[in-house]
Design a protein around this motif. Sequence first.
Motif, mmCIF file in Angstrom:
data_model
loop_
_atom_site.group_PDB
_atom_site.id
_atom_site.type_symbol
_atom_site.label_atom_id
_atom_site.label_comp_id
_atom_site.label_asym_id
_atom_site.label_seq_id
_atom_site.Cartn_x
_atom_site.Cartn_y
_atom_site.Cartn_z
ATOM 1 N N UNK A 162 115.150 10.264 57.792
ATOM 2 C CA UNK A 162 114.071 10.941 57.077
ATOM 3 C C UNK A 162 113.073 9.942 56.513
ATOM 4 N N UNK A 163 113.551 8.778 56.070
ATOM 5 C CA UNK A 163 112.622 7.745 55.607
ATOM 6 C C UNK A 163 111.689 7.321 56.731
ATOM 7 N N UNK A 164 112.224 7.231 57.942
ATOM 8 C CA UNK A 164 111.371 6.910 59.085
ATOM 9 C C UNK A 164 110.285 7.947 59.284
ATOM 10 N N UNK A 165 110.662 9.229 59.203
ATOM 11 C CA UNK A 165 109.666 10.298 59.334
ATOM 12 C C UNK A 165 108.630 10.200 58.224
ATOM 13 N N UNK A 166 109.078 9.919 57.012
ATOM 14 C CA UNK A 166 108.168 9.824 55.870
ATOM 15 C C UNK A 166 107.119 8.733 56.088
ATOM 16 N N UNK A 167 107.516 7.659 56.781
ATOM 17 C CA UNK A 167 106.573 6.564 57.060
ATOM 18 C C UNK A 167 105.882 6.731 58.413
ATOM 19 N N UNK A 168 105.992 7.916 59.007
ATOM 20 C CA UNK A 168 105.232 8.215 60.213
ATOM 21 C C UNK A 168 105.720 7.515 61.458
ATOM 22 N N UNK A 169 107.027 7.357 61.596
ATOM 23 C CA UNK A 169 107.579 6.674 62.755
ATOM 24 C C UNK A 169 108.217 7.678 63.730
ATOM 25 N N UNK A 188 120.725 27.211 52.105
ATOM 26 C CA UNK A 188 120.240 25.925 52.619
ATOM 27 C C UNK A 188 119.180 25.367 51.679
ATOM 28 N N UNK A 189 119.415 24.127 51.222
ATOM 29 C CA UNK A 189 118.388 23.343 50.532
ATOM 30 C C UNK A 189 118.405 21.964 51.179
ATOM 31 N N UNK A 190 117.352 21.626 51.879
ATOM 32 C CA UNK A 190 117.325 20.330 52.550
ATOM 33 C C UNK A 190 117.074 19.216 51.541
ATOM 34 N N UNK A 191 117.490 18.015 51.898
ATOM 35 C CA UNK A 191 117.196 16.855 51.080
ATOM 36 C C UNK A 191 115.701 16.553 51.130
ATOM 37 N N UNK A 192 115.230 15.888 50.100
ATOM 38 C CA UNK A 192 113.830 15.502 50.057
ATOM 39 C C UNK A 192 113.668 14.115 49.465
ATOM 40 N N UNK A 193 112.582 13.472 49.815
ATOM 41 C CA UNK A 193 112.276 12.136 49.318
ATOM 42 C C UNK A 193 110.900 12.135 48.668
ATOM 43 N N UNK A 194 110.754 11.276 47.674
ATOM 44 C CA UNK A 194 109.485 11.119 46.963
ATOM 45 C C UNK A 194 108.833 9.829 47.452
ATOM 46 N N UNK A 195 107.841 9.953 48.307
ATOM 47 C CA UNK A 195 107.205 8.761 48.863
ATOM 48 C C UNK A 195 106.531 7.930 47.783
ATOM 49 N N UNK A 196 106.038 8.598 46.740
ATOM 50 C CA UNK A 196 105.390 7.858 45.657
ATOM 51 C C UNK A 196 106.369 6.934 44.943
ATOM 52 N N UNK A 197 107.655 7.219 45.042
ATOM 53 C CA UNK A 197 108.657 6.368 44.413
ATOM 54 C C UNK A 197 109.000 5.123 45.213
ATOM 55 N N UNK A 234 118.913 16.619 63.740
ATOM 56 C CA UNK A 234 118.039 17.336 64.661
ATOM 57 C C UNK A 234 117.211 18.385 63.947
ATOM 58 N N UNK A 235 117.362 18.510 62.631
ATOM 59 C CA UNK A 235 116.410 19.285 61.847
ATOM 60 C C UNK A 235 115.255 18.384 61.410
ATOM 61 N N UNK A 236 115.568 17.111 61.206
ATOM 62 C CA UNK A 236 114.523 16.124 60.902
ATOM 63 C C UNK A 236 113.732 15.795 62.159
ATOM 64 N N UNK A 237 114.457 15.493 63.238
ATOM 65 C CA UNK A 237 113.836 15.001 64.466
ATOM 66 C C UNK A 237 113.864 16.091 65.533
ATOM 67 N N UNK A 238 112.700 16.633 65.854
ATOM 68 C CA UNK A 238 112.580 17.698 66.847
ATOM 69 C C UNK A 238 112.243 17.066 68.198
ATOM 70 N N UNK A 243 102.958 10.761 63.879
ATOM 71 C CA UNK A 243 102.093 11.582 63.024
ATOM 72 C C UNK A 243 102.714 12.953 62.775
ATOM 73 N N UNK A 244 103.314 13.534 63.810
ATOM 74 C CA UNK A 244 103.957 14.843 63.629
ATOM 75 C C UNK A 244 105.200 14.726 62.755
ATOM 76 N N UNK A 245 105.917 13.603 62.855
ATOM 77 C CA UNK A 245 107.086 13.389 62.002
ATOM 78 C C UNK A 245 106.691 13.356 60.536
ATOM 79 N N UNK A 246 105.607 12.653 60.238
ATOM 80 C CA UNK A 246 105.150 12.576 58.846
ATOM 81 C C UNK A 246 104.675 13.940 58.357
ATOM 82 N N UNK A 247 104.012 14.705 59.212
ATOM 83 C CA UNK A 247 103.566 16.044 58.822
ATOM 84 C C UNK A 247 104.755 16.951 58.548
ATOM 85 N N UNK A 248 105.822 16.826 59.327
ATOM 86 C CA UNK A 248 107.025 17.643 59.099
ATOM 87 C C UNK A 248 107.701 17.239 57.791
#
Length: 377
Positions: free
Chosen positions: A290-297, A166-175, A309-313, A348-353
Amino acid sequence: MRVLHFYKTYYPDSWGGVEQAIRQMCVGTGRLGVDNTVLTLGRHPGPARMDFEGHVVHRARQNFEIASTGFSVGAIGQLAQLARQADVVHYHFPWPFMDLAHFMARVDKPSMVTYHSDIVRQKNLLRLYAPLKRRFLRSVDAIVATSPNYLASSPVLQQFADKTRVITFGLDKAGYRQPPAAATDKWRARFGGHVNERFFLFVGVLRYYKGLHILLDALAHPENSRYPVVIVGAGPIEQELRQHAARLGLQHVHFVGAVDEDDKIALLQACYAMVFPSHLRSEAFGISLLEGAMFGKPMISSEIGTGTTYINIDHETGLVVPPDDAPALGAAMRALWDDPARAADMGRRAEARYRELFTAERMALNYHALYKELAAI
């Protein structure tokens, strides 16, 4: 180290979730010294070779398409040539032509597959394709599942569990560049307006498995008809969805079509919560979720046994409802709308995850380690 990626669509022809994932892999591992090349099919006129964000994209002309599978005679020769120059060949599944091209090009370099999704819809064609699929997946050296949820719930991946990791996808918020403040204010005022400038947001290609008809049915309930919902994206069922919304008399659903990157980021920043009603396993991960989680939504999604459901608990970063259940989806929207403090806490917890599990840096390090392992075979 040289890595060749092979997938049916890529920038600039297509801007979906798989393309975004490949882009983040290339940019992230490029910073670690990997020389990435992408071979894809060109559906529209354009250059055969281009430089894009530090990696090279080759476009082979697509000759025809059957059941969403593009075919290209020229891609087979290009795959053979580019594979000879690579240390690792990185395939992106599903794409049945890719399996065929792998054998016809006689690729003999270390190879791996990122398994983006099971094939869900084309049941009859799947039976014909199954022998080739099994042979292809047996032939590669490693398979990557994009979440532990998908590995646990995919009958196909279970057959190859011994070489799957397993390698989950990731996003670069700085981009994600900061849009002008006026853009965020514009969207919030346009769609929030008389309801404290709040709205739910969906972002994605408008396809059958996204469950947007379920969202519209949920909004038809009198208790839910007051919630502004913004639907961003275009796709094959856009007109069908617009007609369905009109039949239901929905006044607070706004289809804005495809938007540029600045406006997408502005909408992500301005929205109250993300709603992501995908109801079929074709939605294997959910990059825009995941973009939503990255922006704290805070998020609302459906339990379909995939990466959503791995992104959203449930009850931690948002709410998770049964698939294809409009009343449950509507109840979840009411629960978030009526409790802003709880919604903000979930955000806030979404962004922390996201920061813990889903950064582009983490994904790049994991893929880089796998490439090094395969190149040593």
